[in-house]
Design an enzyme around this catalytic site. Structure first.
Site, PDB file in Angstrom:
ATOM      1  N   ARG A  13      -9.100  -9.726  -4.974  1.00 27.31           N
ATOM      2  CA  ARG A  13      -9.199 -10.430  -6.278  1.00 27.31           C
ATOM      3  C   ARG A  13      -8.257 -11.482  -6.587  1.00 27.31           C
ATOM      4  O   ARG A  13      -8.447 -12.223  -7.674  1.00 27.31           O
ATOM      5  CB  ARG A  13      -9.542  -9.281  -7.286  1.00 27.31           C
ATOM      6  N   GLU A  61       0.184   4.758  -1.213  1.00 31.46           N
ATOM      7  CA  GLU A  61       0.247   6.084  -1.875  1.00 31.46           C
ATOM      8  C   GLU A  61       0.103   7.044  -0.623  1.00 31.46           C
ATOM      9  O   GLU A  61       0.961   7.929  -0.613  1.00 31.46           O
ATOM     10  CB  GLU A  61      -0.877   6.026  -2.997  1.00 31.46           C
TER      11      GLU A  61
HETATM   12  P1  AMP Z   1       0.369  -2.233  -6.137  1.00 34.77           P
HETATM   13  O1  AMP Z   1       0.646  -2.478  -4.779  1.00 34.77           O
HETATM   14  O2  AMP Z   1       0.488  -0.694  -6.395  1.00 34.77           O
HETATM   15  O3  AMP Z   1       1.089  -3.166  -7.131  1.00 34.77           O
HETATM   16  O4  AMP Z   1      -1.246  -2.560  -6.386  1.00 34.77           O
HETATM   17  C1  AMP Z   1      -1.988  -3.601  -6.711  1.00 34.77           C
HETATM   18  C2  AMP Z   1      -3.194  -4.071  -6.016  1.00 34.77           C
HETATM   19  O5  AMP Z   1      -3.987  -2.863  -5.988  1.00 34.77           O
HETATM   20  C3  AMP Z   1      -3.639  -5.168  -6.504  1.00 34.77           C
HETATM   21  O6  AMP Z   1      -4.348  -5.899  -5.442  1.00 34.77           O
HETATM   22  C4  AMP Z   1      -4.893  -4.597  -7.391  1.00 34.77           C
HETATM   23  O7  AMP Z   1      -5.995  -5.196  -7.404  1.00 34.77           O
HETATM   24  C5  AMP Z   1      -5.026  -3.173  -6.834  1.00 34.77           C
HETATM   25  N1  AMP Z   1      -5.106  -2.213  -8.002  1.00 34.77           N
HETATM   26  C6  AMP Z   1      -4.219  -0.887  -7.953  1.00 34.77           C
HETATM   27  N2  AMP Z   1      -4.488  -0.348  -8.920  1.00 34.77           N
HETATM   28  C7  AMP Z   1      -5.486  -0.654  -9.755  1.00 34.77           C
HETATM   29  C8  AMP Z   1      -6.146  -0.341 -10.897  1.00 34.77           C
HETATM   30  N3  AMP Z   1      -5.907   0.695 -11.459  1.00 34.77           N
HETATM   31  N4  AMP Z   1      -7.184  -1.242 -11.139  1.00 34.77           N
HETATM   32  C9  AMP Z   1      -7.563  -2.179 -10.224  1.00 34.77           C
HETATM   33  N5  AMP Z   1      -6.831  -2.477  -9.317  1.00 34.77           N
HETATM   34  C10 AMP Z   1      -5.672  -1.871  -9.110  1.00 34.77           C
END
Ligand code: AMP
Length: 177
Positions: free
Chosen positions: A65, A102
């Site tokens: 995305r 996670e």
């Molecule tokens: P992070 O590495 O935890 O910052 O996760 C970010 C990545 O996971 C991005 O590429 C987001 O598209 C996806 N992502 C994580 N949580 C969500 C959420 N609640 N809704 C949509 N996409 C998410």
């Protein structure tokens, strides 16, 4: 339209999908936002305004995305566009980095030479959650000698404190939860 009213219109169109892709995650689905031609154009304009006037050589965007927002932002900012992908997708020689998920670990790749030494890089993704993904993209850009000047997202889930992983650099999100 002001950036605030664009943000309000985007917020109204983001679809919350509970328990996707797994139980306990409230997924922020941006696809309804993209269906609105005028809103898509305005939100790219609003994201770009935050960085206008800054020298940016490359937008580095994260699969998948991040590509949706990264490519038009690169055009607006007169920057080159570089993609960071999941393992095994890029055809030429790559740099790899792993980062904590996670459960377990994720790996991201970028083509060698896609960012050059000294280039100024903006990292782009749709959403900032814990920050691990964006930080991994920055690590790849730095691995080629790039200088990360900031991070741009459509959405920030601020309660997850992802900015803490992003080294105090400028982080811009059109809307925050
Ligand atoms: P992070 O590495 O935890 O910052 O996760 C970010 C990545 O996971 C991005 O590429 C987001 O598209 C996806 N992502 C994580 N949580 C969500 C959420 N609640 N809704 C949509 N996409 C998410």
């Amino acid at each position: 339209m002001s950036s605030q009213s664009v943000a309000d219109a985007v917020r109204a169109r983001i679809r919350d999908v509970p328990d996707f892709p797994k139980k306990g995650i409230l997924f922020k689905d941006v696809t309804p936002v993209l269906e609105d031609a005028a809103l898509f154009k305005r939100l790219i304009g609003a994201m770009a305004r935050e960085w206008k006037g800054q020298a940016i050589d490359k937008v580095v965007a994260i699969e998948s995305r991040g590509f949706i927002f990264g490519a038009p932002l690169a055009l607006e900012l007169d920057a080159g566009f570089v993609i960071v992908r999941k393992p095994g997708k890029l055809p030429a020689k790559t740099l790899k980095t792993s980062y904590a998920l996670e459960y377990g670990e994720g790996v991201l790749e970028m083509h060698e030479g896609a960012v050059r030494k000294g280039e100024k890089v903006l990292v782009v993704d749709d959403l900032l959650a814990t920050g691990g993904t964006a930080k991994a993209a920055a690590t790849l850009a730095r691995g080629e000698g790039g200088e990360v000047i900031g991070y741009s997202f459509l959405v920030e889930l601020s309660f997850l404190e992802g900015q803490r992983k992003l080294e105090g650099l400028p982080v811009k999100a059109l809307l925050t939860y």
